[in-house]
Enzyme design. Structure first.
Site, PDB file in Angstrom:
ATOM      1  N   CYS A  68       0.819  -1.225   0.000  1.00  0.00           N
ATOM      2  CA  CYS A  68       0.000   0.000   0.000  1.00  0.00           C
ATOM      3  C   CYS A  68       0.847   1.268   0.000  1.00  0.00           C
ATOM      4  CB  CYS A  68      -0.956  -0.068   1.200  1.00  0.00           C
ATOM      5  SG  CYS A  68      -1.229   1.476   2.079  1.00  0.00           S
ATOM      6  N   GLY A  69       0.625   2.114  -0.997  1.00  0.00           N
ATOM      7  CA  GLY A  69       1.416   3.325  -1.181  1.00  0.00           C
ATOM      8  C   GLY A  69       1.276   4.323  -0.041  1.00  0.00           C
ATOM      9  N   HIS A  70       0.040   4.490   0.436  1.00  0.00           N
ATOM     10  CA  HIS A  70      -0.163   5.432   1.548  1.00  0.00           C
ATOM     11  C   HIS A  70       0.572   4.952   2.793  1.00  0.00           C
ATOM     12  CE1 HIS A  70      -2.806   7.942  -0.636  1.00  0.00           C
ATOM     13  NE2 HIS A  70      -3.745   7.031  -0.789  1.00  0.00           N
ATOM     14  N   CYS A  71       0.657   3.621   2.959  1.00  0.00           N
ATOM     15  CA  CYS A  71       1.370   3.068   4.115  1.00  0.00           C
ATOM     16  C   CYS A  71       2.859   3.359   3.984  1.00  0.00           C
ATOM     17  CB  CYS A  71       1.167   1.557   4.220  1.00  0.00           C
ATOM     18  SG  CYS A  71      -0.557   1.056   4.239  1.00  0.00           S
TER      19      CYS A  71
END
Ligand SMILES: *[C@@H]1O[C@H](CO)[C@@H](O)[C@H](O)[C@H]1NC(C)=O
Ligand SMILES: *[C@@H]1O[C@H](CO)[C@@H](O)[C@H](O)[C@H]1NC(C)=O
Length: 516
Positions: A68-71
């Site tokens: 996950c990019g936001h993570c």
């Protein structure tokens, strides 16, 4: 959910003019360059999660997925915050993470209602209290927010002078007056304070003389909200938790919210966009001549009783270009007023409106006498690139009633994934150029209204195949040319050889089209 999503999209589009269509869209995370050590982030899994929560007074847990990019973007900030909070005592603040994608942790994640990544939750008092973390995502912000959360939910006032300073320094201060701590009202107040502490400064006292004077006396139990706008203070009439929450929700936002980038105003804007009710926007040159007249008239409109719940916002046209674009308003058409229906986001607008017309127009609009506005770019004069340009005005001719199989991309100019996809679509369009039954096309979903009854567009890019016999099939595969081509070839159809069932689908589609 749909409505919520819409509000968020709108808010982001208006204020920031870019990115993040929703929790699940994997958009735009910049590459992480410098990853600080995350030695201070506690790694938890199904085997030791419960024990860690039970043994600690305050644990923030991030449920993440490795892809996950936001993570990934949160990780360095989270690590920094963990290190900085290591020295915090009473209570000890722990930052932990759980790989929710790991098979052995999936049950744990679902038990905690994890649906998107990252999901952050605060577990307090051995897990007795669990709250969603919706604070900032940068290290400094996380630290400040958690320190505040870890303290008592409400500050016990020690003098009138102290109370006056707090009220003066903060836009929203709540003062509760009770007979004693064991009071039901007091306990309920503290639980509401715990929940809403990031939005208001909660204080309480057992001494009425500590309550800043307003000319209206209070006797315990009572709750008063002090605010630095509108009438200055309000007294709650219902002290139950739900009563208090709706009181704060209704009175804690200015009657007319101003859209600007002032951080102090951010909370009011978030409330405006997330709140229930029909939204009314007034765009004008706030520095121009006559602006005060509009302000006053608009404020009076907001004060007046209405048949529906209405929320009012005022914005300077020049400072809010993105918002104007979002509503399809040209800058020389202000003052402009927009009403946005609550249920399906349909919009009503009046351009070049005179101050004397505001009241009347709004009433007509609420009475259903104003046509909804459909936003569209102009049909381009030339359209000879391989990927065709479809705008709302040409959607019927070029897609819905074209009798062709149209692979339609809904995109936003700012969307990185869309930019990445562009050359692939172009190659695909070139491959299909001699096939007169297939069209590859794109639709700017920021400057054209998407007919929401036909296409569900929750993020960009969204791809649909509209087949020759009227089916709309969302594309869910990856974004390679081969997969896209296979998808088109698998689902394409021709009207001439449509089977009876498919014709039935096509004609039921017609009804939806009429409602466009
Ligand atoms: C929990 O277990 C995992 C894997 O066994 C381990 O890596 C981690 O350090 C443990 N965490 C704690 C707080 O004991
Ligand atoms: C009010 O709350 C803010 C955060 O919401 C906090 O930073 C500030 O210290 C509080 N002020 C007082 C006087 O408690």
């Amino acid at each position: 959910m749909e409505k919520m999503m819409f509000a968020v999209v709108l808010f982001v589009a208006l204020l920031m003019g870019h990115v993040h269509m929703g929790v699940s869209s994997e958009a735009e995370a910049p590459p992480v360059v410098d990853v600080p050590s995350d030695v201070d982030v506690v790694v938890l899994d199904a085997s030791n999660f419960t024990q860690t929560i039970e043994e600690n007074a305050f644990v923030l847990v991030e449920f993440y997925a490795p892809w996950c990019g936001h993570c990934k973007r949160l990780a360095p900030e989270y690590a920094k915050a963990a290190t900085e909070l290591k020295s915090h005592d009473h209570p000890k603040i722990i930052l932990a993470k759980v790989d929710a994608n790991d098979e052995q942790n999936k049950e744990l994640a679902s038990l905690h209602g994890v649906q998107g990544f990252p999901t952050l939750k605060v577990f307090r008092d051995g897990g007795e209290s669990v709250r969603h973390y919706n604070g900032p995502r940068d290290a400094q912000g996380i630290v400040a927010y958690l320190k505040q959360m870890a303290g008592p939910p409400s500050h016990l006032l020690s003098s009138l002078e102290e109370a006056e300073i707090i009220v003066k320094e903060n836009p929203l201060t709540v003062v509760g007056v009770f007979n004693d701590l064991e009071n039901t009202e007091c306990q309920e107040f503290l639980s509401v304070a715990d929940e809403l502490r990031s939005e208001y400064n909660f204080t309480h006292t057992f001494d009425t003389s500590y309550v800043p004077k307003t000319g209206v006396d209070l006797s315990a139990p009572a709750v008063r909200l002090y605010k630095n706008f509108d009438e200055g203070f309000n007294d709650a009439s219902d002290l139950s938790p739900d009563g208090l929450k709706s009181f704060l929700d209704a009175k804690g936002v200015p009657l007319v919210v101003e859209m600007n980038k002032d951080p102090a105003n951010h909370a009011a804007l978030v409330k405006f966009f997330n709140g229930v009710g029909t939204k009314v926007f007034l765009f004008l040159d706030l520095k121009g001549e006559g602006a005060d007249e509009y302000r006053t008239a608009y404020h009076n409109l907001a004060k007046a009783p209405h048949s529906k719940v209405l929320k009012f916002l005022i914005a300077d046209a020049a400072e809010n270009e993105n918002a104007l674009k979002f509503f399809g308003i040209k800058e020389d058409k202000v003052p402009a007023i927009v009403v946005q229906g609550e249920s399906n986001g349909e919009q009503y607008l009046a351009l070049d409106i005179k101050v004397s017309e505001l009241d009347h127009w709004l009433q007509d609009c609420l009475d259903g006498k104003v046509e909804a506005h459909v936003k569209s770019d102009e049909i381009p004069e030339t359209n000879d690139e391989p990927v065709k340009v479809v705008v709302r005005k040409s959607l019927n001719d070029m897609v819905l009633e074209s009798g062709k199989n149209v692979l339609l991309e809904f995109y936003a100019p700012w969307c990185g994934h869309c930019k990445k996809l562009a050359p692939t679509l172009e190659e695909l369009a070139i491959d299909f150029k001699d096939d007169d039954k297939v069209v590859i096309a794109k639709f700017d979903g920021t400057t054209n209204d998407v007919p929401r009854k036909i296409f569900e567009v929750k993020g960009f890019p969204t791809l649909y195949l509209h087949t020759a016999n009227g089916e709309n099939i969302p594309y869910k595969g990856d974004r390679s040319k081969a997969d896209l081509a296979e998808f088109v070839n698998k689902h394409r159809s021709d009207r001439s050889d449509a089977s009876p069932e498919l014709s039935a689908v096509a004609s039921s589609e017609e009804t939806t089209r009429d409602e466009l």
